[in-house]
Motif scaffolding. Structure first.
Motif, PDB file in Angstrom:
ATOM      1  N   UNK A   1     -25.375   3.653 -24.647  1.00 46.94           N
ATOM      2  CA  UNK A   1     -26.719   3.677 -25.221  1.00 46.94           C
ATOM      3  C   UNK A   1     -27.037   5.134 -25.539  1.00 46.94           C
ATOM      4  N   UNK A   2     -27.373   5.428 -26.800  1.00 51.10           N
ATOM      5  CA  UNK A   2     -27.623   6.815 -27.222  1.00 51.10           C
ATOM      6  C   UNK A   2     -28.992   6.955 -27.862  1.00 51.10           C
ATOM      7  N   UNK A   3     -29.581   8.136 -27.695  1.00 50.56           N
ATOM      8  CA  UNK A   3     -30.835   8.455 -28.371  1.00 50.56           C
ATOM      9  C   UNK A   3     -30.541   9.000 -29.763  1.00 50.56           C
ATOM     10  N   UNK A   4     -31.441   8.770 -30.698  1.00 49.91           N
ATOM     11  CA  UNK A   4     -31.276   9.305 -32.056  1.00 49.91           C
ATOM     12  C   UNK A   4     -31.613  10.791 -32.066  1.00 49.91           C
ATOM     13  N   UNK A   5     -30.788  11.576 -32.750  1.00 50.92           N
ATOM     14  CA  UNK A   5     -31.034  13.010 -32.917  1.00 50.92           C
ATOM     15  C   UNK A   5     -30.817  13.381 -34.381  1.00 50.92           C
ATOM     16  N   UNK A   6     -31.118  14.629 -34.707  1.00 49.63           N
ATOM     17  CA  UNK A   6     -30.854  15.155 -36.049  1.00 49.63           C
ATOM     18  C   UNK A   6     -29.661  16.093 -35.952  1.00 49.63           C
ATOM     19  N   UNK A   7     -28.598  15.802 -36.701  1.00 47.55           N
ATOM     20  CA  UNK A   7     -27.382  16.614 -36.586  1.00 47.55           C
ATOM     21  C   UNK A   7     -27.413  17.816 -37.536  1.00 47.55           C
ATOM     22  N   UNK A   8     -26.306  18.596 -37.500  1.00 49.47           N
ATOM     23  CA  UNK A   8     -26.228  19.825 -38.285  1.00 49.47           C
ATOM     24  C   UNK A   8     -26.235  19.565 -39.784  1.00 49.47           C
ATOM     25  N   UNK A   9     -25.869  18.336 -40.188  1.00 54.22           N
ATOM     26  CA  UNK A   9     -25.852  17.990 -41.616  1.00 54.22           C
ATOM     27  C   UNK A   9     -27.210  17.535 -42.119  1.00 54.22           C
ATOM     28  N   UNK A  10     -28.196  17.523 -41.229  1.00 53.47           N
ATOM     29  CA  UNK A  10     -29.528  17.095 -41.632  1.00 53.47           C
ATOM     30  C   UNK A  10     -29.642  15.602 -41.788  1.00 53.47           C
ATOM     31  N   UNK A  11     -28.958  14.842 -40.923  1.00 55.55           N
ATOM     32  CA  UNK A  11     -29.002  13.387 -40.965  1.00 55.55           C
ATOM     33  C   UNK A  11     -29.331  12.859 -39.575  1.00 55.55           C
ATOM     34  N   UNK A  12     -29.801  11.615 -39.502  1.00 56.52           N
ATOM     35  CA  UNK A  12     -30.096  10.980 -38.218  1.00 56.52           C
ATOM     36  C   UNK A  12     -28.792  10.510 -37.609  1.00 56.52           C
TER      37      UNK A  12
END
Length: 399
Positions: free
Chosen positions: A82-93
Motif C-alpha cells: 500500500x503506497x501513498x501518492x507523491x509527486x516525482x521528479x518528472x512532475x507526475x503523480x
C-alpha cells in the motif's frame, strides 16, 4: 579443407551464442503470466474509472477486492504494498513506494497507508484466479478533499519496462499499480502551493538552483506550468530562464524544480529569482520573488563537488569497462578451449582413420604378395625338366 572446417565450426559456435541471446531477449518481451483486475464496489463514485474511486463515510470499514489472474502453467508468487501518492521528479503523480526517497509531507494528515492494510505475499496456483483483499478503516472525523494512493502488486516474473496510466512495469520484476482515491464529500478544495525552499546546488557538473514547491491541500493539481527567471541583483536583464509545462501534483506533496545555470553554473554573487506556477486546469496562479546570495566558498564547494562527481563517474566507467573486459575475456577463453578440444578430437579421429587405412593397406599388400608367390611357384613347377628316371618310365610305357 581443415581450415575451412575450423572456420565453419567457429561461425557455428558464434551463431548458437547469438541465437541464444536473441531467444533470451525475445523471451523477456513475452506477455505477462499475471494480470490484475480491480473489482469495483457499489460505492464506486466514478463508474467510468478503471481504478478505485470510492465514496466513503467517517468511521466506515470496507474490503476492496482485487483479482489476481495466473494464466501460466506454474504457480506464481506476488507481493502487495500500500503506497501513498507523491509527486516525482518528472512532475507526475507517482503511486510507487518512494518513502526512502522523500519524507512524508508535513501537510499530509490522512494517508492511504494509515487506513489500508493487506496481505504482504500471496501464491497464485497455475491457471487460477485468486482474490486479494485490501481492508479500509476510515477515521472517525469527516474530511474534505481526497486520500490518494495505490496498491502495488509485484510478481517474481521479469519483463522489460512498459508504462500506461495505471500500470507500471520494470525490467527487474513485473509490477502492477492500481490507483485508489477515497472521498467523503463534494466540498470543493482548492490546491494551495508554497515555496518551501530555494537553494543553490551542484548536479551533473553544473551549478544550479533548486526550488521546492509544496501542494499543502488534499487535492491534486493538473496541467501546471512552472517558469523561473533569474536576474543579477539590481539588473532587469534576464540571466537565465527555465520553463516546465504539462506537470501534475499529488495532494499534500512537494515537487523539486531545478533551474539550470550556464555551462559553468551560477557564479558567486547576488541574484533575484522570480518563480511562477500556474494550473491551466483550475486557472490558479502563484508567484514568488526571492533573493539569493552565492558566495565564493559555495563556488569552491561546488567546484570540488564537480571534481569529486567527475572522479566518481570515471571510477564507475572504469569498473564497468573492467567487468565487461573480464566477461568478454572469459567468453573468449571458453570459446578457445572448446575449439581446441574439438580440434583435438577431430585430429584424433583423423589419426585413427589413417591408422586403420595403413593397416588395411599393409594387409592388402601382404595378401597380394602371397598370391604372386603362389603363382610364381606354380609356373616354376610346370617349367621344371623331367628327370632320367621319368624319361625311362615314359619309354617303357610307350613300348
Amino acid at each position: 579443407m581443415i581450415k575451412k572446417r575450423k572456420t565453419l565450426r567457429l561461425i557455428r559456435v558464434i551463431g548458437i551464442f547469438l541465437l541464444s541471446l536473441a531467444f533470451l531477449l525475445i523471451g523477456s518481451k513475452t506477455g505477462m503470466a499475471i494480470s490484475v483486475k480491480p473489482v469495483l464496489p457499489k460505492n464506486q463514485h466514478n463508474p467510468e474509472a478503471t481504478y478505485y474511486d470510492i465514496r466513503m463515510t467517517p468511521g466506515q470499514t470496507q474490503d476492496l477486492k482485487l483479482e489476481l489472474i495466473n494464466t501460466s502453467d506454474k504457480e506464481q508468487q506476488v507481493s502487495l504494498q500500500i503506497n501513498n501518492a507523491t509527486t516525482n521528479e518528472s512532475g507526475d503523480i507517482d503511486y510507487s513506494d518512494r518513502s526512502k526517497i522523500v519524507a512524508r509531507d508535513k501537510s499530509l494528515e490522512i494517508a492511504l497507508k494509515d487506513i489500508a492494510t493487506t496481505e504482504s505475499e500471496l501464491v497464485i496456483p497455475a491457471n487460477k484466479t485468486i482474490v486479494a483483499t485490501v481492508r479500509l478503516k476510515m477515521p472517525e472525523h469527516q474530511f474534505d478533499g481526497m486520500v490518494l494512493g495505490g496498491i502495488k502488486v509485484v510478481s517474481s516474473e521479469k519483463i522489460t519496462e512498459e508504462k500506461d496510466a495505471n500500470t507500471k512495469k520494470n525490467q527487474a520484476k513485473k509490477t502492477y499499480i492500481v490507483a485508489v482515491k477515497l472521498t467523503e464529500t463534494d466540498t470543493p478544495v482548492e490546491a494551495e502551493l508554497n515555496l518551501l525552499e530555494l537553494i543553490s546546488l551542484s548536479e551533473a557538473n553544473r551549478n544550479s538552483l533548486k526550488a521546492t514547491i509544496q501542494n499543502e491541500r488534499s487535492m491534486n493539481l493538473e496541467d501546471i506550468e512552472y517558469v523561473a527567471k533569474v536576474y543579477e541583483k539590481g539588473s532587469d536583464k534576464i540571466l537565465q530562464q527555465s520553463r516546465l509545462t504539462g506537470h501534475r501534483m499529488a495532494p499534500n506533496s512537494s515537487f523539486t524544480f531545478i533551474i539550470d545555470g550556464e555551462k559553468q553554473g551560477f557564479q558567486a554573487g547576488n541574484y533575484k529569482i522570480q518563480l511562477t506556477a500556474k494550473s491551466y486546469a483550475t486557472n490558479q496562479e502563484w508567484k514568488w520573488d526571492k533573493e539569493l546570495e552565492i558566495t565564493k566558498n559555495e563556488n569552491k564547494k561546488t567546484a570540488t563537488s564537480n571534481i569529486n562527481s567527475e572522479k566518481k563517474h570515471i571510477m564507475l566507467y572504469t569498473i564497468i569497462f573492467i567487468i565487461t573486459f573480464v566477461i568478454l575475456l572469459l567468453l573468449l577463453l571458453i570459446l578457445l578451449i572448446s575449439r581446441k578440444r574439438k580440434e583435438k578430437r577431430y585430429e584424433e579421429i583423423l589419426y585413427q582413420k589413417k591408422k586403420k587405412r595403413d593397416r588395411n593397406s599393409k594387409k592388402a599388400q601382404q595378401n597380394s604378395k602371397s598370391k604372386i608367390n603362389k603363382k610364381a611357384r606354380a609356373r616354376k613347377k610346370k617349367k621344371r625338366p623331367a628327370s632320367s628316371e621319368q624319361i625311362q618310365e615314359q619309354g617303357k610305357q610307350s613300348k
